[in-house]
Design an enzyme around this catalytic site. Structure first.
Site, short mmCIF file in Angstrom:
data_model
loop_
_atom_site.label_atom_id
_atom_site.label_comp_id
_atom_site.label_asym_id
_atom_site.label_seq_id
_atom_site.Cartn_x
_atom_site.Cartn_y
_atom_site.Cartn_z
N GLU A 1 16.82 15.53 -41.40
CA GLU A 1 15.94 14.83 -40.45
C GLU A 1 14.77 15.69 -39.99
O GLU A 1 13.70 15.16 -39.70
CB GLU A 1 16.74 14.35 -39.23
N GLU B 1 26.67 11.88 -41.44
CA GLU B 1 27.20 11.55 -40.11
C GLU B 1 28.38 10.58 -40.23
O GLU B 1 29.36 10.69 -39.49
CB GLU B 1 26.08 10.99 -39.23
N1 COA Z 1 15.49 5.23 -46.08
C1 COA Z 1 14.77 4.28 -46.72
N2 COA Z 1 14.47 4.34 -48.03
C2 COA Z 1 14.92 5.39 -48.71
C3 COA Z 1 15.66 6.41 -48.11
C4 COA Z 1 15.96 6.30 -46.74
N3 COA Z 1 16.69 7.21 -46.09
N4 COA Z 1 15.96 7.33 -49.05
C5 COA Z 1 15.42 6.89 -50.19
N5 COA Z 1 14.79 5.73 -49.99
C6 COA Z 1 14.12 4.91 -51.00
C7 COA Z 1 12.83 5.54 -51.45
O1 COA Z 1 11.75 5.15 -50.61
C8 COA Z 1 12.70 4.96 -52.85
O2 COA Z 1 12.24 3.64 -52.73
P1 COA Z 1 11.26 3.03 -53.83
O3 COA Z 1 12.01 3.10 -55.13
O4 COA Z 1 10.98 1.68 -53.32
O5 COA Z 1 10.06 3.93 -53.80
C9 COA Z 1 14.13 4.88 -53.33
O6 COA Z 1 14.93 4.91 -52.15
C10 COA Z 1 14.57 6.03 -54.22
O7 COA Z 1 14.26 7.24 -53.57
P2 COA Z 1 13.69 8.50 -54.37
O8 COA Z 1 13.43 9.56 -53.37
O9 COA Z 1 12.56 8.08 -55.23
O10 COA Z 1 14.93 8.84 -55.30
P3 COA Z 1 15.53 10.24 -55.66
O11 COA Z 1 16.70 9.97 -56.51
O12 COA Z 1 14.48 11.15 -56.16
O13 COA Z 1 16.05 10.89 -54.29
C11 COA Z 1 17.18 10.99 -52.22
C12 COA Z 1 17.08 10.29 -53.58
C13 COA Z 1 18.20 10.25 -51.39
C14 COA Z 1 17.64 12.46 -52.39
C15 COA Z 1 15.81 11.00 -51.51
O14 COA Z 1 15.30 9.68 -51.51
C16 COA Z 1 15.82 11.46 -50.08
O15 COA Z 1 15.79 12.65 -49.82
N6 COA Z 1 15.85 10.52 -49.14
C17 COA Z 1 15.73 10.80 -47.73
C18 COA Z 1 17.03 11.24 -47.20
C19 COA Z 1 16.90 11.48 -45.73
O16 COA Z 1 15.96 12.09 -45.25
N7 COA Z 1 17.87 10.98 -45.01
C20 COA Z 1 17.88 11.12 -43.60
C21 COA Z 1 17.14 10.01 -43.01
S1 COA Z 1 17.30 10.04 -41.27
#
Ligand code: COA
Length: 705
Positions: free
Chosen positions: A125, A105
């Site tokens: 989302e 966004e």
């Molecule tokens: N908000 C808060 N915390 C987040 C986050 C978010 N959007 N995305 C990742 N984190 C945190 C995880 O909880 C994790 O925390 P921890 O190490 O304390 O457990 C850390 O970031 C790493 O995330 P992880 O998923 O283990 O790493 P990854 O490299 O495998 O994947 C992403 C990274 C970004 C692809 C994955 O975390 C993800 O899909 N995040 C959500 C994205 C999302 O849905 N965004 C829209 C939100 S409205």
């Protein structure tokens, strides 16, 4: 330290975001972004702005944890995005990593987007039961069209960088996006080009709006239990038919309505539970994993073959060992057929299939497992056989090699002891088909070395499994709970309900929405497999000493009704379709006579639902009290990733909390009083009773350390 700051480089501004681990948009970051952008606005000497991120990725989303705050509002972030878009100097986004949610966004509010070729861009989302809340629903269709926007927003799947380029979501690919963004910024500033504001665009496929919006409505109507889907349709309709500010209002209202829904809270609970499950209490984060390159699989049946494919898919060298050349050839043929099927569905190229098959060697000599770094033993689920194999592997495997016994119920401590090197041993419980199903239960024996646990947690990530650690008990977390679920399903069949009725209730989203009810599930997994396990458990003395216990399953097995594989189990199968079986119904009546049970014609739907779900929640509480599972969320991950429990319910623990523990305990007590509790089936876990009395939730319970 500021989470965003403005730097100045050669006459352009660099707005650098630094909020580890994934640069998620937190309220503090929004404040820093706003302040830094104001600094840029006030510095007329800067001709353009590049927004970039430190660390491993561009902004990967809104801070999901912040959504739990009842005061949460997207307004401050949205107003920063509006200011960025309105800026009359060029604003560039330099993208890499996972540009998701609030990150995309932000990028869409910029005037120009340059991405590294490995970037993934999406609006996930919906996987949290939400829609984008920072104008993603309004800006995305204006850039890529309504059809692609619908697909991206309603499925939550990201696009590759090249896909994003083709769709018009990014303007340029460059593996040094920061450098490219700087030079493009200078170029645009020199040309004095008017900024391209996404909000001013019209969706390129606007002429096709009626058809796309009708598709969006149909998708929402097909899954009324996911209100986010109808919100997607509303927002896209606004993007197609209304002004940008009106669309903004529609999105704002829908996002606000969704954030408090059970479905979204459930899915957010799972997001954090999945990540928490990777943290093993007592295991030092610095524990060095053992190196793993070569993997051995002993026993190449359905399970062993699937496990071998999982490792080959992740790039490991795999040695397959079977006892006879016939069994080996059969196993290899199964693997080759499964890959060919994937290839013919267009999901894998011929080269990829050949590479995977080429990474596998077959042998009939166990000694060929001697140079493997990990050996997964996937022989038949029979304790004597497993013990004898364990003794041999203990001798054959090289020092330091890990020995995994793949089992769904057996005592991993006994198997570990038989190897003579229990520190190297763990249990794995892959789910069938192992190369497809996400869940991997990792069973920690009493003597497991910490580095073995650290190694397999890392390995699980490499083979793309959702790993949950379980202690040793019959059935571990998942099958131990499945046991009480099956027990009640079968007991109710003897009391007068039919598999159709029971499966129908549990598959109905009004009640639960499981992918498959208990009888259909067992027919698919094999009634013989289930029955033999139960028979062994009872014979071993640990199972219930109750002749009526799971009598349906045991009798079906004896009658040769082994499920889909024999065309007849709980159901009869006609062209793979389950139809009610008169023989199964008669078996129910026969067992009722034998057990002196008065059959009821109409067991209420509510009773069926309660007798399946509530004992599971109770068993979960026992599992937690005993320390078999570390956390309530681990139980929910097991059931959603391994058993088809719908994510929007959050798992059995979360669902029980939503129903209310007080009600659950009262109903367990009621069934104990009305059905009898001779075998302790309805005994309430002390933990569950305590929480119910205090009005607390099991999901919030934490073991005292
Ligand atoms: N908000 C808060 N915390 C987040 C986050 C978010 N959007 N995305 C990742 N984190 C945190 C995880 O909880 C994790 O925390 P921890 O190490 O304390 O457990 C850390 O970031 C790493 O995330 P992880 O998923 O283990 O790493 P990854 O490299 O495998 O994947 C992403 C990274 C970004 C692809 C994955 O975390 C993800 O899909 N995040 C959500 C994205 C999302 O849905 N965004 C829209 C939100 S409205």
């Amino acid at each position: 330290m500021a989470k965003a700051e403005l730097l100045r480089e050669d006459g352009i501004g660099i707005l650098r975001i630094d909020n580890p681990p994934v640069n998620a948009i937190s309220p503090e970051l929004v404040a820093d972004l706003s302040r830094s952008f104001t600094e840029f606005e006030e510095d007329a000497g800067l001709t353009a702005l590049v927004i970039e991120c430190a660390g491993r990725t561009f902004v990967a989303g809104g801070d999901i944890a912040a959504f739990e705050d009842p005061e949460f509002s997207a307004a401050p972030y949205n107003s920063v995005l509006a200011r960025i878009e309105a800026c009359d100097r060029p604003v560039m986004a330099s993208l890499f990593g996972t540009v998701l949610g609030g990150g995309l966004e932000l990028a869409m509010a910029c005037h120009f987007r340059i991405a590294a070729s490995s970037t993934r861009l999406g609006l996930p989302e919906i996987t949290l039961g939400l829609i984008p809340g920072s104008l993603g629903t309004q800006r995305l269709p204006r850039l890529v069209g309504l059809e692609i926007a619908l697909d991206m927003i309603s499925k939550g799947k990201p696009l590759s960088a090249s896909g994003a380029l083709a769709a018009g979501l990014v303007d340029m690919l460059d593996d040094e996006p920061g450098r490219a963004a700087r030079s493009k910024a200078v170029e645009l500033a020199v040309q004095g080009m008017a900024p391209r504001r996404t909000r001013a665009l019209t969706p390129p496929d606007i002429d096709n709006a009626d058809a796309v919006l009708a598709g969006a409505r149909r998708a929402a109507e097909a899954k009324p239990w996911l209100p986010a889907l109808s919100a997607v349709a509303d927002c896209l309709e606004a993007a197609a038919r209304k002004s940008f500010p009106d669309g903004e209002a529609v999105e704002k209202r829908a996002f606000h309505d969704l954030i408090g829904t059970t479905q979204s809270r459930a899915m957010r609970h799972l997001f954090f539970a999945e990540r928490a499950a990777q943290k093993i209490p007592g295991l030092d984060r610095e524990t060095k994993p053992r190196p793993v390159e070569k993997v051995g699989i002993l026993g190449v049946g359905t399970m062993g073959g699937g496990i071998a494919m999982t490792f080959a898919d992740a790039g490991f060298q795999v040695t397959l060992v079977e006892t006879s050349s016939e069994a080996l050839v059969r196993g290899q043929a199964l693997i080759a057929d499964a890959y060919k099927a994937t290839q013919s569905r267009g999901l894998m190229s011929e080269e990829a299939v050949m590479a995977r098959l080429g990474a596998m060697n077959g042998s009939t000599e166990m000694s060929d497992l001697g140079d493997c770094d990990i050996v997964v033993e996937a022989v038949f689920e029979d304790m004597e056989l497993k013990l004898s194999v364990a003794r041999q592997l203990g001798e054959i495997c090289k020092p330091g090699a890990i020995i995994a016994t793949n089992t769904s119920t057996l005592d991993v401590n006994r198997i570990a002891a038989a190897t003579g090197r229990p520190g190297d041993v763990l249990g794995t419980h892959f789910f069938s088909p192992a190369n497809i199903m996400k869940l991997l239960e990792i069973v920690r024996g009493a003597d497991i070395e910490p580095d073995v646990l650290a190694t397999v947690m890392l390995l699980a990530r490499k083979i793309r499994k959702t790993a949950v650690v379980s202690g040793v008990c019959y059935g571990f977390i998942g099958n131990r709970m499945a046991e009480v679920y099956m027990r009640e399903s079968e007991a109710m069949q003897v009391e007068g309900a039919t598999p159709v009725q029971i499966d129908g209730i549990i598959e109905n989203p009004k009640y639960l929405g499981m992918a498959m009810g208990p009888s259909r599930m067992l027919d698919m997994a094999g009634v013989d497999v289930g029955a033999r396990t139960v028979i062994e458990w009872i014979k071993g003395g640990d199972g219930p000493q109750d002749p009526a216990y799971r009598a349906m399953c045991r009798n079906l097995y004896e009658r040769g009704q082994h499920g889909q594989k024999t065309g007849h189990g709980y159901y009869r199968y006609e062209c793979r379709n389950p139809v009610p079986s008169e023989e199964t119904a008669e078996l129910g009546r026969h067992l009722a006579r034998e057990q002196g049970i008065n059959r009821r014609d109409n067991i209420p739907d509510e009773e069926i639902f309660e007798r399946l779900l509530f004992p599971m929640a109770n068993e979960a509480a026992f599992i937690l009290e005993e320390g078999i599972a570390y956390r309530p969320g681990d139980v929910d991950i097991v059931w959603t990733a391994g058993y088809g429990f719908p994510a929007w319910r959050g798992g059995p623990v979360f669902m029980a909390d939503e129903i209310g523990l007080e009600k659950i305990v009262a109903r367990l007590d009621y069934y104990a009083a009305t059905l009898g509790n001779e075998h302790g089936y309805w005994t309430v876990s002390p933990l569950l009773r305590r929480l119910a009395e205090k009005g607390e939730r099991l999901s919030d319970w934490r073991r005292e350390t």
